[in-house]
Design a protein around this motif. Structure first.
Motif: not given
Length: 132
Positions: A5-26
């Protein structure tokens, strides 16, 4: 990185910081199957028959193409290992035992159960706790 939808997804913290939220991005990039415009499997330009490609850069080396209905085979026509008294169920690792069953089903050759790649696999399951 952005969601569909164009909203920004923060990748701050690398894998550890995004591990729990990256599925919603996909998930945000999923499309209904009927909107998929990819050809699966790919079709050979000359014969229009399905082909598969084993190369990392799909289509870069035509020598890596093979028929999609091909099955994994032993180097020689079977049975390759004479006097094989083992069964796939004798293989301790479930993943390799399942692969053995698929190979036996595809080729009709029970000697897959004696393949050293299944009995003494190069791949090992490891844990970061075991690293030196």
């Amino acid at each position: 990185v952005r969601r569909s939808d164009g909203s920004v997804y923060s990748t701050a913290g690398g894998w550890q910081g995004t591990a729990l939220t990256s599925f919603s991005l996909a998930d945000s990039w999923k499309i209904p199957l009927n909107l998929n415009q990819l050809v699966d499997p790919a079709l050979d330009n000359n014969s229009n028959l399905p082909i598969c490609d084993a190369s990392k850069a799909c289509g870069a080396q035509p020598t890596n193409a093979f028929p999609c209905n091909a099955v994994r085979k032993l180097v020689e026509e079977g049975p390759v290992i004479e006097d094989c008294n083992k069964k796939c169920s004798d293989i301790k690792d479930k993943v390799f035992a399942d692969a053995c069953r698929v190979d036996v089903t595809n080729t009709g050759d029970g000697s897959w159960a004696c393949q050293s790649s299944y009995l003494e696999p190069v791949l090992e399951k490891s844990s970061p706790c075991e690293f030196d």
